[in-house]
Design a protein around this motif. Structure first.
Motif, PDB file in Angstrom:
ATOM      1  N   ALA A 384       0.828  -1.208   0.000  1.00 55.40           N
ATOM      2  CA  ALA A 384       0.000   0.000   0.000  1.00 55.40           C
ATOM      3  C   ALA A 384       0.865   1.262   0.000  1.00 55.40           C
ATOM      4  O   ALA A 384       0.583   2.229  -0.728  1.00 55.40           O
ATOM      5  CB  ALA A 384      -0.934  -0.003   1.200  1.00 55.40           C
ATOM      6  N   ARG A 385       1.926   1.257   0.810  1.00 55.36           N
ATOM      7  CA  ARG A 385       2.786   2.435   0.893  1.00 55.36           C
ATOM      8  C   ARG A 385       3.473   2.732  -0.434  1.00 55.36           C
ATOM      9  O   ARG A 385       3.854   3.875  -0.705  1.00 55.36           O
ATOM     10  CB  ARG A 385       3.855   2.226   1.975  1.00 55.36           C
ATOM     11  N   ALA A 386       3.614   1.699  -1.277  1.00 56.58           N
ATOM     12  CA  ALA A 386       4.287   1.891  -2.568  1.00 56.58           C
ATOM     13  C   ALA A 386       3.331   2.329  -3.675  1.00 56.58           C
ATOM     14  O   ALA A 386       3.760   2.604  -4.805  1.00 56.58           O
ATOM     15  CB  ALA A 386       4.986   0.593  -2.982  1.00 56.58           C
ATOM     16  N   LEU A 387       2.036   2.382  -3.345  1.00 54.59           N
ATOM     17  CA  LEU A 387       1.051   2.668  -4.395  1.00 54.59           C
ATOM     18  C   LEU A 387       0.512   4.092  -4.340  1.00 54.59           C
ATOM     19  O   LEU A 387      -0.627   4.341  -4.738  1.00 54.59           O
ATOM     20  CB  LEU A 387      -0.104   1.657  -4.316  1.00 54.59           C
ATOM     21  N   ASN A 388       1.309   5.031  -3.849  1.00 52.82           N
ATOM     22  CA  ASN A 388       0.956   6.450  -4.005  1.00 52.82           C
ATOM     23  C   ASN A 388       1.265   6.823  -5.451  1.00 52.82           C
ATOM     24  O   ASN A 388       2.350   7.325  -5.766  1.00 52.82           O
ATOM     25  CB  ASN A 388       1.778   7.306  -3.040  1.00 52.82           C
ATOM     26  N   LEU A 389       0.326   6.542  -6.345  1.00 52.19           N
ATOM     27  CA  LEU A 389       0.566   6.668  -7.776  1.00 52.19           C
ATOM     28  C   LEU A 389      -0.102   7.911  -8.365  1.00 52.19           C
ATOM     29  O   LEU A 389      -1.187   8.305  -7.921  1.00 52.19           O
ATOM     30  CB  LEU A 389       0.027   5.430  -8.505  1.00 52.19           C
TER      31      LEU A 389
END
Length: 489
Positions: A384-389
């Motif tokens: 989730a933390r990597a999906l600030n897209l």
């Protein structure tokens, strides 16, 4: 009737040079990666009737939001609906307008339906294979049967006789030649030549019935091969007596066009969503494409999609889902915390549907970003933390699901057939075999997306899971329609 009568009518039709012009111009603009919304708008504006129909559709109940002012310009329509939607709408409208000018027969309705479904399969086969331009495939699918319009216009009554013979099992070309002295594909090629359409288009229109989809030649051109298979797939019945043949066509399409077998299921889902919505905008009722989904997941069939679940497993999951829906409904009625209900839904996706990681991402439209705010499952927080897209199509399928308001099932996500659709950042972070994502819609619009996969390098997400995740996304939308997003954080 003689073939010379048909040729005479074709010559008359060929003296109407304006008919395909708008179509060709839109195709050219749509196929140019440097084209802008204003370029497409200028092209549409050259045709007054087409302009009015596009504006009518964008202001219809189907597309217009309650808080949105009336769209008065084509350029604004492109912005509101998206370049791809307006492009397909304009192409479809121009082709069906062309057909209606050539003939007013009620038989055109069935032909228009088949043409649109064929175009949808052609476009998605082209996208998956990467060998030809998808827009070119879409246009070719729309006009591949233009020769049938010629035969209908020659004599609708005679065409009725042809259709009666087809219902009795006659071969289409034999019946057409018996009554008209010429088959529809050859009639279509002659008309295309009179219109001065590109040679490759003429060849596909004239030869798409010359090749058996079960035994195509090795030197079949990519465009012709795409239409041969798209045309066959658009006529699937999914009846027991036809299943073996239809399975074989699917398997052959994957091999000939260079498409991973499991990706064919994803193609169906895209066609069902896109062609269905476009059909409604064009005023066409389309066949139930879910039948195709049942075909590719048929137990014991050739592997053209992730293997379907056993019926008893589907029944158990469905019963547990219904219990979850009741829980959510009772919680809403009792005034339970929205964050608690969202947690129930996400845990249900893990415990009931078998996802390892499920994430709800909301749309921060001011910052134009996707923000993960709820998650469930093993190591889901790390992902989730990597999906600030960024909220744009370059971010891949998660953003596209929100921007295009459609659910996406992406099996075998690492396949090169997807091109950039999946999203490099998502792939690098998730390391999953495949995933599903569904828009979370409320009466006020789409607020975010629900994402699910089976873990880093875990098993693929099957079609049933993707479909059921969409059901949970609908429940999530019901909860979110009662609260402010900030209450969930």
């Amino acid at each position: 009737m003689k073939s010379s009568d048909v040729h005479e009518l074709i010559d008359k039709m060929g003296r109407l040079p304006s008919l395909p012009q708008t179509l060709l111009e839109i195709q050219k603009v749509a196929g140019d990666t440097n084209s802008s919304a204003s370029d497409l708008a200028r092209c549409i504006l050259r045709d007054q009737a087409l302009t009015m129909r596009v504006l009518k559709v964008v202001n219809s109940v189907m597309y217009r939001r309650s808080d949105q002012d009336e769209v008065l310009t084509v350029q604004k329509a492109v912005v509101v609906l998206g370049f791809r939607t307006v492009k397909q709408l304009a192409l479809g409208l121009s082709v069906f307008e062309m057909m209606s000018k050539l003939s007013r027969s009620p038989q055109l309705l069935g032909l228009a339906r088949h043409s649109l479904v064929t175009a949808g399969f052609a476009q998605n086969l082209a996208e998956a294979s990467g060998t030809i331009c998808p827009d070119q495939a879409f246009v070719t699918g729309l006009i591949h049967d233009i020769g049938k319009v010629v035969l209908i216009e020659c004599d609708p009554g005679t065409m009725d006789l042809v259709n009666q013979e087809l219902a009795q099992g006659s071969h289409p070309h034999d019946a057409e030649r018996r009554h008209f002295g010429i088959s529809h594909d050859r009639a279509g090629r002659r008309l295309a030549a009179r219109w001065g359409l590109p040679t490759e288009l003429q060849d596909v229109i004239g030869e798409h019935h010359d090749h058996d989809p079960l035994d195509p030649p090795r030197n079949l051109s990519p465009l012709l091969g795409t239409i041969v298979f798209a045309n066959a797939m658009a006529t699937f019945t999914c009846r027991q007596e036809n299943l073996a043949r239809e399975h074989n066509i699917l398997r052959k399409a994957g091999r000939v066009l260079g498409i991973p077998a499991r990706h064919l299921d994803g193609i169906h889902e895209q066609v069902a969503a896109e062609a269905g919505g476009l059909g409604r905008a064009l005023g066409l009722d389309l066949p139930e494409l879910a039948d195709f989904g049942r075909l590719v997941n048929e137990e014991g069939s050739v592997t053209v999609a992730p293997r379907g679940m056993a019926p008893q497993d589907v029944a158990r999951r469905t019963a547990r889902q219904l219990e979850l829906y009741q829980q959510v409904g009772q919680g809403l009625a009792a005034g339970q915390s929205p964050a608690h209900l969202v947690g129930l839904i996400l845990e249900g996706a893990v415990q009931i549907l078998g996802f390892d990681r499920v994430i709800y991402l909301t749309a921060d439209r001011q910052a134009k970003m996707l923000r993960p705010i709820h998650w469930a499952g093993c190591e889901s927080e790390v992902l989730a933390r990597a999906l600030n897209l960024p909220l744009n199509r370059q971010s891949g399928a998660v953003a596209m699901a929100l921007l295009e308001h459609r659910a996406l099932h992406v099996p075998q996500a690492w396949s090169r057939a997807y091109g950039t659709m999946v999203g490099e950042q998502l792939l690098e972070a998730a390391r999953c075999t495949g995933f599903a994502v569904s828009p979370v819609a409320t009466p006020d619009g789409v607020l975010g997306v629900l994402y699910g996969d089976c873990g880093a390098e875990g098993p693929d997400v099957v079609a049933e899971q993707a479909k059921e995740l969409h059901g949970l996304a609908l429940q999530l939308g019901l909860v979110l329609s009662t609260v402010e997003q900030k209450q969930l954080i």
